[in-house]
Design an enzyme around this catalytic site. Structure first.
Site, PDB file in Angstrom:
ATOM      1  N   LYS A  49      -4.372  -1.894  14.131  1.00 57.04           N
ATOM      2  CA  LYS A  49      -3.877  -0.736  14.862  1.00 57.04           C
ATOM      3  C   LYS A  49      -4.288  -0.854  16.337  1.00 57.04           C
ATOM      4  O   LYS A  49      -5.426  -1.189  16.658  1.00 57.04           O
ATOM      5  CB  LYS A  49      -4.456   0.550  14.280  1.00 57.04           C
TER       6      LYS A  49
ATOM      7  N   LYS B  40      -6.185  10.210   0.732  1.00 57.89           N
ATOM      8  CA  LYS B  40      -6.304   8.779   0.975  1.00 57.89           C
ATOM      9  C   LYS B  40      -7.389   8.162   0.078  1.00 57.89           C
ATOM     10  O   LYS B  40      -8.455   8.740  -0.107  1.00 57.89           O
ATOM     11  CB  LYS B  40      -6.635   8.541   2.452  1.00 57.89           C
TER      12      LYS B  40
ATOM     13  N   SER C 245     -13.654  -0.255   9.811  1.00 56.53           N
ATOM     14  CA  SER C 245     -12.797   0.008   8.662  1.00 56.53           C
ATOM     15  C   SER C 245     -13.197  -0.839   7.460  1.00 56.53           C
ATOM     16  O   SER C 245     -13.545  -2.021   7.588  1.00 56.53           O
ATOM     17  CB  SER C 245     -11.341  -0.286   9.023  1.00 56.53           C
ATOM     18  N   ALA C 246     -13.095  -0.236   6.274  1.00 59.03           N
ATOM     19  CA  ALA C 246     -13.342  -0.965   5.027  1.00 59.03           C
ATOM     20  C   ALA C 246     -12.296  -2.047   4.789  1.00 59.03           C
ATOM     21  O   ALA C 246     -12.510  -2.937   3.957  1.00 59.03           O
ATOM     22  CB  ALA C 246     -13.359   0.010   3.855  1.00 59.03           C
ATOM     23  N   ASP C 247     -11.190  -1.970   5.510  1.00 62.16           N
ATOM     24  CA  ASP C 247     -10.150  -3.002   5.369  1.00 62.16           C
ATOM     25  C   ASP C 247     -10.716  -4.392   5.611  1.00 62.16           C
ATOM     26  O   ASP C 247     -10.378  -5.345   4.899  1.00 62.16           O
ATOM     27  CB  ASP C 247      -9.010  -2.758   6.362  1.00 62.16           C
TER      28      ASP C 247
ATOM     29  N   VAL D 202      -5.334  -0.115   2.912  1.00 63.40           N
ATOM     30  CA  VAL D 202      -5.369  -1.576   2.839  1.00 63.40           C
ATOM     31  C   VAL D 202      -6.482  -2.038   1.902  1.00 63.40           C
ATOM     32  O   VAL D 202      -6.274  -2.875   1.018  1.00 63.40           O
ATOM     33  CB  VAL D 202      -5.557  -2.182   4.241  1.00 63.40           C
TER      34      VAL D 202
ATOM     35  N   ASP E 281     -18.220   2.546  13.704  1.00 63.19           N
ATOM     36  CA  ASP E 281     -17.137   2.846  12.765  1.00 63.19           C
ATOM     37  C   ASP E 281     -16.309   1.584  12.550  1.00 63.19           C
ATOM     38  O   ASP E 281     -15.570   1.152  13.434  1.00 63.19           O
ATOM     39  CB  ASP E 281     -16.276   3.973  13.330  1.00 63.19           C
TER      40      ASP E 281
ATOM     41  N   GLU F 282       0.848  -1.202   0.000  1.00 62.12           N
ATOM     42  CA  GLU F 282       0.000   0.000   0.000  1.00 62.12           C
ATOM     43  C   GLU F 282       0.876   1.242   0.000  1.00 62.12           C
ATOM     44  O   GLU F 282       2.066   1.187   0.319  1.00 62.12           O
ATOM     45  CB  GLU F 282      -0.905   0.003   1.233  1.00 62.12           C
TER      46      GLU F 282
END
Length: 298
Positions: A156, A84, A137-139, A105, A135, A24
């Site tokens: 993270k 981003k 993440s789209a990861d 990612v 919330d 990435e």
């Protein structure tokens, strides 16, 4: 449909069925690490991949076109990038011809799948955020919907790690620990959460991807940060708590949370988080190259 531009070295490697590792570009931009550490991270990861027999393929959006593999002059543009691009943004970035977009990612996994790269290395993935915010993440969705092995140092550390693991279980993603029994927490080797499945050799990782129950599901391979580069949990936990509180007070939300919190962590650790970031990124790139070579030999 995604139609990335593929660099000559990456295209030749793919055509010859040689090992390739996707990387990435967010981590190599100012959103991931401050200059000159971002350039150092890029060079460390590329050299780690090359040294272990694979070809590095950095992804990005340049002049409205998805890129897989970058020339040195294009890498320089990525180092200076500040916009981003997640998977959902790929179509918009092309339609609006974004000048420079650094891939997260989720976007990188999608681009890797689009060109046939089965292995991807990053620092740490996104996940479910703390609190009842919804919330996520789209990861996680990208890993669950593209047959790519993502190599990382866990998620993270400021995320809700138990809920992140639960989400991955629900999505049917195999979560593996590389020669380790605990789910890593980015700067620390263990989050205190047991890893669902330990693996000790490259062939087993390849077979997990091969035997997946869902044809479009990827694999998450977690590798703890090297022992000598770990930041003690008791130190980083206090920093994380303060960084998250500052983020909430400042009204930071969504994709902006990660760069904000990482910048606060860098400040509160007197810069110690940067060497840790570099070490885990290189370690992940090394492991990803080993996995890619094993896959190419099957």
């Amino acid at each position: 449909m995604i139609e990335p531009s593929v660099s000559d070295d990456v295209a030749q490697a793919l055509a010859a069925k040689r090992a390739v590792v996707a990387l990435e570009s967010t981590i190599f931009s100012n959103l991931g690490l401050p200059a000159p550490a971002n350039a150092e991270a890029l060079e460390l990861c590329k050299q780690a991949v090359l040294a272990h027999g694979a070809v590095p393929a950095v992804t990005a959006i340049l002049d409205g076109r998805p890129q897989v593999g970058l020339s040195p002059d294009r890498e320089k543009r990525v180092l200076e990038g500040s916009r981003k691009v997640a998977e959902r943004d790929l179509a918009v970035a092309q339609a609006q011809r974004w000048e420079v977009g650094v891939t997260t990612v989720s976007a990188t996994v999608a681009l890797a799948h689009a060109v046939g790269i089965p292995v991807f290395a990053t620092g740490g993935i996104g996940g479910v955020h703390r609190g009842a915010t919804g919330d996520i993440s789209a990861d996680l969705d990208a890993i669950a919907n593209h047959p790519v092995i993502t190599v990382c140092a866990g998620a993270k550390a400021f995320l809700d790690l138990p809920r992140t693991l639960e989400y991955l279980e629900t999505a049917g993603v195999p979560v593996l620990g590389w020669q380790h029994d605990w789910f890593p927490a980015f700067y620390t080797r263990s989050s205190g959460l047991p890893i669902p499945h330990r693996v000790d050799d490259e062939r087993t990782v390849c077979d997990v991807l091969r035997f997946r129950a869902r044809p479009d599901t990827g694999v998450l391979l977690t590798a703890p940060i090297p022992v000598e580069d770990e930041i003690p949990a008791e130190r980083i936990d206090a920093v994380l708590t303060a960084a998250l509180a500052a983020s909430a007070e400042a009204g930071v939300a969504g994709p902006a949370v990660t760069p904000y919190v990482l910048a606060r962590i860098e400040k509160e650790t007197d810069g110690d988080s940067i060497p840790a970031n570099l070490a885990l990124a290189r370690n992940n790139a090394t492991l990803a190259a080993r996995i890619a070579v094993a896959l190419a030999s099957v």
